[in-house]
Design a protein around this motif. Sequence first.
Motif, PDB file in Angstrom:
ATOM      1  N   GLY A  15     -37.647 -25.914  57.683  1.00 45.56           N
ATOM      2  CA  GLY A  15     -37.734 -26.870  56.639  1.00 45.56           C
ATOM      3  C   GLY A  15     -36.732 -26.719  55.700  1.00 45.56           C
ATOM      4  N   GLY A  16     -36.500 -25.283  55.308  1.00 49.33           N
ATOM      5  CA  GLY A  16     -35.236 -25.052  54.196  1.00 49.33           C
ATOM      6  C   GLY A  16     -33.808 -25.624  54.729  1.00 49.33           C
ATOM      7  N   ILE A  17     -33.841 -25.496  56.063  1.00 46.19           N
ATOM      8  CA  ILE A  17     -32.300 -25.874  56.714  1.00 46.19           C
ATOM      9  C   ILE A  17     -32.443 -27.566  56.474  1.00 46.19           C
ATOM     10  CG2 ILE A  17     -31.265 -25.942  58.708  1.00 46.19           C
ATOM     11  CD1 ILE A  17     -32.014 -23.025  59.353  1.00 46.19           C
ATOM     12  N   GLY A  18     -33.509 -27.853  56.734  1.00 42.14           N
ATOM     13  CA  GLY A  18     -33.664 -29.379  56.719  1.00 42.14           C
ATOM     14  C   GLY A  18     -33.719 -30.163  55.239  1.00 42.14           C
ATOM     15  N   TRP A  19     -33.906 -28.982  54.395  1.00 38.10           N
ATOM     16  CA  TRP A  19     -33.966 -29.354  53.039  1.00 38.10           C
ATOM     17  C   TRP A  19     -32.456 -29.300  52.527  1.00 38.10           C
ATOM     18  CZ3 TRP A  19     -32.444 -26.473  48.657  1.00 38.10           C
ATOM     19  CH2 TRP A  19     -32.607 -26.916  47.465  1.00 38.10           C
ATOM     20  N   LEU A  20     -31.628 -28.438  52.981  1.00 39.25           N
ATOM     21  CA  LEU A  20     -30.241 -28.284  52.756  1.00 39.25           C
ATOM     22  C   LEU A  20     -29.399 -29.573  53.218  1.00 39.25           C
ATOM     23  CD1 LEU A  20     -29.702 -24.455  53.206  1.00 39.25           C
ATOM     24  CD2 LEU A  20     -29.713 -25.658  51.123  1.00 39.25           C
ATOM     25  N   VAL A  21     -29.784 -29.800  54.449  1.00 35.46           N
ATOM     26  CA  VAL A  21     -29.148 -31.012  55.002  1.00 35.46           C
ATOM     27  C   VAL A  21     -29.557 -32.377  54.365  1.00 35.46           C
ATOM     28  CG1 VAL A  21     -28.890 -32.373  57.060  1.00 35.46           C
ATOM     29  CG2 VAL A  21     -29.054 -30.142  57.304  1.00 35.46           C
ATOM     30  N   ASP A  22     -30.862 -32.352  53.891  1.00 38.36           N
ATOM     31  CA  ASP A  22     -31.196 -33.421  52.812  1.00 38.36           C
ATOM     32  C   ASP A  22     -30.260 -33.708  51.795  1.00 38.36           C
ATOM     33  OD1 ASP A  22     -33.045 -34.919  54.312  1.00 38.36           O
ATOM     34  OD2 ASP A  22     -34.574 -33.563  53.620  1.00 38.36           O
ATOM     35  N   HIS A  23     -30.198 -32.442  51.092  1.00 35.98           N
ATOM     36  CA  HIS A  23     -29.466 -32.164  49.880  1.00 35.98           C
ATOM     37  C   HIS A  23     -27.956 -32.638  50.097  1.00 35.98           C
ATOM     38  CE1 HIS A  23     -28.591 -30.981  45.875  1.00 35.98           C
ATOM     39  NE2 HIS A  23     -27.582 -30.040  46.267  1.00 35.98           N
ATOM     40  N   TRP A  24     -27.469 -32.285  51.011  1.00 39.60           N
ATOM     41  CA  TRP A  24     -25.915 -32.510  51.645  1.00 39.60           C
ATOM     42  C   TRP A  24     -25.594 -33.968  51.890  1.00 39.60           C
ATOM     43  CZ3 TRP A  24     -23.376 -32.311  56.681  1.00 39.60           C
ATOM     44  CH2 TRP A  24     -21.984 -32.320  56.557  1.00 39.60           C
ATOM     45  N   VAL A  25     -26.576 -34.609  52.631  1.00 39.45           N
ATOM     46  CA  VAL A  25     -26.372 -35.780  53.035  1.00 39.45           C
ATOM     47  C   VAL A  25     -26.793 -36.863  51.783  1.00 39.45           C
ATOM     48  CG1 VAL A  25     -27.254 -37.588  54.906  1.00 39.45           C
ATOM     49  CG2 VAL A  25     -26.822 -35.076  55.473  1.00 39.45           C
ATOM     50  N   GLY A  26     -27.831 -36.649  51.141  1.00 42.82           N
ATOM     51  CA  GLY A  26     -28.194 -37.239  50.086  1.00 42.82           C
ATOM     52  C   GLY A  26     -29.498 -38.086  50.508  1.00 42.82           C
ATOM     53  N   THR A  27     -30.203 -37.647  51.547  1.00 46.40           N
ATOM     54  CA  THR A  27     -31.474 -38.295  51.697  1.00 46.40           C
ATOM     55  C   THR A  27     -32.724 -37.521  51.149  1.00 46.40           C
ATOM     56  OG1 THR A  27     -31.810 -36.966  53.800  1.00 46.40           O
ATOM     57  CG2 THR A  27     -30.761 -39.187  53.898  1.00 46.40           C
ATOM     58  N   LYS A  28     -33.713 -38.131  51.228  1.00 46.96           N
ATOM     59  CA  LYS A  28     -34.916 -37.532  50.493  1.00 46.96           C
ATOM     60  C   LYS A  28     -36.126 -37.151  51.389  1.00 46.96           C
ATOM     61  CE  LYS A  28     -34.006 -39.850  45.858  1.00 46.96           C
ATOM     62  NZ  LYS A  28     -34.623 -40.306  45.028  1.00 46.96           N
ATOM     63  N   GLY A  29     -36.019 -36.054  51.969  1.00 43.88           N
ATOM     64  CA  GLY A  29     -37.151 -35.402  52.680  1.00 43.88           C
ATOM     65  C   GLY A  29     -37.158 -35.721  54.162  1.00 43.88           C
ATOM     66  N   ILE A  30     -36.180 -36.427  54.784  1.00 48.53           N
ATOM     67  CA  ILE A  30     -36.260 -36.937  56.082  1.00 48.53           C
ATOM     68  C   ILE A  30     -35.864 -35.554  57.041  1.00 48.53           C
ATOM     69  CG2 ILE A  30     -35.003 -38.121  57.932  1.00 48.53           C
ATOM     70  CD1 ILE A  30     -34.863 -40.421  55.852  1.00 48.53           C
ATOM     71  N   PHE A  31     -34.967 -34.908  56.539  1.00 43.79           N
ATOM     72  CA  PHE A  31     -34.437 -33.937  57.524  1.00 43.79           C
ATOM     73  C   PHE A  31     -35.214 -32.516  57.458  1.00 43.79           C
ATOM     74  CE2 PHE A  31     -30.576 -36.410  57.514  1.00 43.79           C
ATOM     75  CZ  PHE A  31     -30.511 -36.521  58.988  1.00 43.79           C
ATOM     76  N   ALA A  32     -35.750 -32.581  56.021  1.00 47.91           N
ATOM     77  CA  ALA A  32     -36.938 -31.540  55.798  1.00 47.91           C
ATOM     78  C   ALA A  32     -38.065 -31.434  56.594  1.00 47.91           C
ATOM     79  CB  ALA A  32     -37.107 -31.376  54.182  1.00 47.91           C
ATOM     80  N   GLY A  33     -38.706 -32.717  56.683  1.00 49.04           N
ATOM     81  CA  GLY A  33     -39.670 -32.939  57.638  1.00 49.04           C
ATOM     82  C   GLY A  33     -39.434 -32.771  59.127  1.00 49.04           C
ATOM     83  N   ILE A  34     -38.380 -33.452  59.289  1.00 52.82           N
ATOM     84  CA  ILE A  34     -37.873 -32.928  60.925  1.00 52.82           C
ATOM     85  C   ILE A  34     -37.812 -31.609  61.104  1.00 52.82           C
ATOM     86  CG2 ILE A  34     -36.219 -33.319  62.514  1.00 52.82           C
ATOM     87  CD1 ILE A  34     -35.763 -35.916  61.198  1.00 52.82           C
ATOM     88  N   GLY A  35     -37.038 -30.747  60.201  1.00 53.46           N
ATOM     89  CA  GLY A  35     -36.899 -29.311  60.361  1.00 53.46           C
ATOM     90  C   GLY A  35     -38.389 -28.659  60.246  1.00 53.46           C
TER      91      GLY A  35
END
Length: 53
Positions: A15-35
């Motif tokens: 989830g933390g890695i997904g949050w970092l990807v979200d921050h980098w890409v500019g999305t809001k929680g999509i990758f954090a949820g997937i992670g």
Amino acid sequence: MTALTYLLAGMLVWGGIGWLVDHWVGTKGIFAGIGAVVGIGGGIYLIVRRLGA
């Protein structure tokens, strides 16, 4: 207790890695949820593999 640790650690790490990807890409929680879902899946895999549950 070990099984709970595997689940929590997987969810937090991925989830933390997904949050970092979200921050980098500019999305809001999509990758954090997937992670988080991937982390839970990985935790379940480790529980079955190592503990034989």
